[in-house]
Design an enzyme around this catalytic site. Structure first.
Site, short mmCIF file in Angstrom:
data_model
loop_
_atom_site.label_atom_id
_atom_site.label_comp_id
_atom_site.label_asym_id
_atom_site.label_seq_id
_atom_site.Cartn_x
_atom_site.Cartn_y
_atom_site.Cartn_z
N SER A 1 0.82 -1.20 0.00
CA SER A 1 0.00 0.00 0.00
C SER A 1 0.86 1.25 0.00
O SER A 1 0.35 2.34 -0.20
CB SER A 1 -0.91 -0.01 1.22
OG SER A 1 -0.14 -0.25 2.36
N HIS B 1 -2.94 -2.98 -5.87
CA HIS B 1 -3.32 -2.66 -4.49
C HIS B 1 -4.83 -2.84 -4.31
O HIS B 1 -5.63 -2.06 -4.82
CB HIS B 1 -2.89 -1.23 -4.14
CG HIS B 1 -3.17 -0.87 -2.72
ND1 HIS B 1 -3.52 0.39 -2.31
CD2 HIS B 1 -3.14 -1.64 -1.60
CE1 HIS B 1 -3.70 0.38 -0.99
NE2 HIS B 1 -3.49 -0.83 -0.55
N GLU C 1 -5.97 -0.46 -7.26
CA GLU C 1 -5.01 0.47 -7.86
C GLU C 1 -3.98 -0.36 -8.63
O GLU C 1 -3.34 -1.25 -8.04
CB GLU C 1 -4.33 1.30 -6.77
CG GLU C 1 -5.29 2.28 -6.09
CD GLU C 1 -4.64 3.08 -4.97
OE1 GLU C 1 -4.84 4.30 -4.93
OE2 GLU C 1 -3.92 2.49 -4.13
N ASN D 1 -4.20 6.01 -0.49
CA ASN D 1 -3.55 6.28 0.80
C ASN D 1 -2.93 7.67 0.88
O ASN D 1 -2.78 8.22 1.96
CB ASN D 1 -2.51 5.20 1.11
CG ASN D 1 -3.18 3.96 1.68
OD1 ASN D 1 -4.32 4.03 2.13
ND2 ASN D 1 -2.50 2.84 1.66
#
Ligand code: CAA
Length: 285
Positions: free
Chosen positions: A119, A140, A152, A190
């Protein structure tokens, strides 16, 4: 690139979810854990999630059996040798990941593509541990994997265009939606989510509200499915602490710095749901 067989390394929260959706989508799936105990735990997690999907009317009983028939567990990396795609979902440690990729590079067929579910670590650094840098990318997934629609798909400056596009097609075949990301720590989600979660902890430290009120405010005021402190317990405070440290190291920006309360909770073993206590108490659930 024809994907028929998928290898998943790591059968924790994320690895189990990834293995589950691959098997459910008809791919022959081999999931690897480091020992029998963790493997059994991971396979049980997959079984429970498939049962839940049947209970919720999301999956027919015979499809569950079909998925289980596509799934094999192993503790042996060699069993991933003929995989077309290997997705790694082990601990967020660059050292551990690079060591694993170097070993996998010598085992998995040359045409196999490697993808990390990291991540926040840099995909380029992991790719450089192998000789297949053009067949290396990030995938991800989000927790809970069987439910969350997004993946992702992260390319480095070395990733082959065709591998990238075909991997996005693979993601669609799992019933997920890909977004394309560059190899920047935290990617898109994130980069935005982590400062928000850390700010909720800072707000708690500063006394802007109680745990319950901060969560209620964001849930009812902004329509988020969970308040930030509930989400932190859900993701795991240790995981968030790792991610924040990696992102802070990368960007040197205050918004990514883990607040003292987060560090203290991790040191105290209050890791969220998985340890029975985080911002909330789960000992009876
Ligand atoms: N398999 C398939 N479907 C399932 C399922 C399973 N095992 N379990 C539940 N479902 C389905 C349900 O049938 C339901 O579908 P419908 O909406 O079509 O009816 C849906 O999934 C939601 O299930 P529940 O009703 O049981 O759960 P809920 O409504 O309480 O929602 C939640 C739970 C999905 C976790 C929700 O609270 C949520 O979205 N929370 C936020 C999660 C989030 O933000 N995740 C990202 C974390 S960040 C991350 O992962 C990345 C990182 O690097 C840190």
């Amino acid at each position: 690139m024809q994907i028929e067989k998928v290898g998943v390394v790591g059968c924790g929260l994320m690895g189990a979810g990834i293995a589950e959706i691959c098997a459910k989508s008809g791919y022959e799936t081999v999931v690897r854990e480091v020992n029998d105990e963790l493997l059994t735990k991971g396979l049980d997690r997959i079984g429970r999630s498939l049962d839940k999907a049947v209970c919720k009317g999301k999956l027919e009983e015979n499809k569950k059996e079909e998925a289980l028939g596509k799934l094999t567990g192993t503790t042996n990396l060699e069993d991933l040798a003929d995989c077309d795609l290997v997705v790694e979902a082990i601990i967020e440690s660059l050292e551990h990941k690079c060591e694993l990729y170097a070993a996998l590079d010598g085992i998995v067929k040359k045409s196999g593509v490697f993808a990390s579910n990291t991540s926040s670590l840099t995909i380029t650094e992991m790719a450089m541990a192998t000789k297949r840098t053009e067949r290396f990318l990030g995938l991800h997934f989000f927790n809970p994997v069987p439910i969350m629609k997004l993946v992702e798909v992260v390319r480095t400056i070395m990733t082959d265009d065709q591998v990238f596009e075909e991997t996005k097609e693979f993601i669609r075949s799992l019933g997920k939606e890909p977004v394309s990301c560059q190899d920047n720590s935290g990617f898109i989600v994130n980069r935005l989510l982590v400062p928000y979660l850390l700010d909720a902890i800072r707000g708690l430290e500063e006394g802007i509200g109680t745990v319950e009120d901060i969560d209620k405010a964001m849930q009812l005021g902004c329509g988020y499915p969970m308040g930030p402190l509930t989400l932190l317990d859900f993701v795991g405070l240790d995981t968030t602490y790792y991610i924040a440290n990696i992102m802070f190291e990368e960007y040197r920006e205050k918004r990514f710095a883990p607040p003292p309360l987060l560090k203290q909770m991790v040191l105290a073993g209050r890791l969220g749901r998985k340890s029975g206590r985080g911002f909330y108490d789960y000992s009876n659930s």
